[in-house]
Design a protein around this motif. Structure first.
Motif, PDB file in Angstrom:
ATOM      1  N   GLU A   1       5.121 -33.933  29.927  1.00  0.00           N
ATOM      2  CA  GLU A   1       4.453 -34.150  28.644  1.00  0.00           C
ATOM      3  C   GLU A   1       3.326 -33.155  28.406  1.00  0.00           C
ATOM      4  O   GLU A   1       2.328 -33.453  27.776  1.00  0.00           O
ATOM      5  CB  GLU A   1       4.007 -35.612  28.515  1.00  0.00           C
TER       6      GLU A   1
ATOM      7  N   PHE B   1       5.233 -30.554  23.432  1.00  0.00           N
ATOM      8  CA  PHE B   1       5.881 -31.478  22.505  1.00  0.00           C
ATOM      9  C   PHE B   1       7.102 -30.783  21.916  1.00  0.00           C
ATOM     10  O   PHE B   1       6.993 -29.687  21.362  1.00  0.00           O
ATOM     11  CB  PHE B   1       4.894 -31.859  21.394  1.00  0.00           C
TER      12      PHE B   1
ATOM     13  N   ILE C   1      11.568 -37.151  25.659  1.00  0.00           N
ATOM     14  CA  ILE C   1      10.831 -37.863  26.709  1.00  0.00           C
ATOM     15  C   ILE C   1      11.211 -37.318  28.087  1.00  0.00           C
ATOM     16  O   ILE C   1      10.369 -37.100  28.933  1.00  0.00           O
ATOM     17  CB  ILE C   1      11.112 -39.383  26.645  1.00  0.00           C
TER      18      ILE C   1
ATOM     19  N   TRP D   1       4.564 -40.359  23.670  1.00  0.00           N
ATOM     20  CA  TRP D   1       4.081 -39.084  24.215  1.00  0.00           C
ATOM     21  C   TRP D   1       2.564 -39.015  24.095  1.00  0.00           C
ATOM     22  O   TRP D   1       1.881 -38.565  25.016  1.00  0.00           O
ATOM     23  CB  TRP D   1       4.760 -37.941  23.466  1.00  0.00           C
TER      24      TRP D   1
ATOM     25  N   LYS E   1       0.026 -40.344  26.785  1.00  0.00           N
ATOM     26  CA  LYS E   1      -0.156 -39.585  28.029  1.00  0.00           C
ATOM     27  C   LYS E   1      -1.140 -38.429  27.874  1.00  0.00           C
ATOM     28  O   LYS E   1      -1.431 -37.732  28.824  1.00  0.00           O
ATOM     29  CB  LYS E   1       1.181 -39.023  28.510  1.00  0.00           C
ATOM     30  N   GLN E   2      -1.643 -38.212  26.660  1.00  0.00           N
ATOM     31  CA  GLN E   2      -2.525 -37.078  26.395  1.00  0.00           C
ATOM     32  C   GLN E   2      -3.995 -37.478  26.546  1.00  0.00           C
ATOM     33  O   GLN E   2      -4.371 -38.591  26.187  1.00  0.00           O
ATOM     34  CB  GLN E   2      -2.286 -36.540  24.983  1.00  0.00           C
TER      35      GLN E   2
END
Length: 184
Positions: free
Chosen positions: A47, A50, A129, A150, A153-154
């Protein structure tokens, strides 16, 4: 996957915001940046990038910084047709699915499902993913999921871009005309 190819892509994304998958005269692409298929898939699974179809509906990998800066300009529900909305509802409920699973659950023809998925990917509603089935050394299918998955997880500091951030980031690699086209 070579560690060298992955390191090349990590260096690339530390200085740039978008990369095309395939050869282009307009923008850098995977091979030109020193990467390969397995290296970019590894970054997708971690991840760190993108998966989108931002640039001319071509597979375009985005840095997290660019994704969050573009988010206010994309994610336009009014641009989604009924099939895309049905597919989005399914993915939000399921969390993730392969193209085959989406087609089975949403009862869409393969071409219709591909078009609906591409629209969702273009509008940044859905991304890759993880790897699904490896076909050969340079190709695999993917499992897709909602962009919100997504996003979780940032790091938090990446999630709030400043006004004008998308334009500033894109102008590092695109002309003013290209930037305006992407942001409208």
């Amino acid at each position: 996957m070579s560690a060298q190819a992955q390191e090349a892509l990590e260096r690339y994304f530390s200085q740039n915001a978008l990369l095309l998958c395939n050869r282009s005269d307009e923008l850098p692409y995977l091979e030109l940046a020193g990467g390969d298929w397995n290296a970019i898939v590894s970054l997708l699974e971690r991840e760190d990038v993108f998966y989108s179809r931002l640039f001319k509906n071509r597979v375009t990998y985005l840095s997290p910084e660019l994704y969050f800066a573009l988010k206010p300009y994309r994610r336009r529900l009014e641009r989604l047709d009924a099939n895309s909305l049905r597919l989005l509802d399914f993915l939000q409920a399921a969390g993730e699915a392969s193209a085959e699973q989406m087609q089975q659950h949403c009862l869409l023809e393969k071409k219709t499902q591909t078009e609906a998925l591409n629209r969702l990917v273009c509008e940044l509603f859905v991304t890759v993913i993880r790897r699904d089935v490896t076909r050969n050394e340079t190709w695999c299918t993917f499992t897709y999921g909602p962009a919100e998955r997504w996003e979780t997880k940032q790091p938090r500091e990446k999630n709030t871009p400043n006004v004008g951030e998308a334009e500033r980031i894109l102008l590092r690699q695109l002309s003013q005309k290209q930037v305006q086209s992407l942001l409208k």
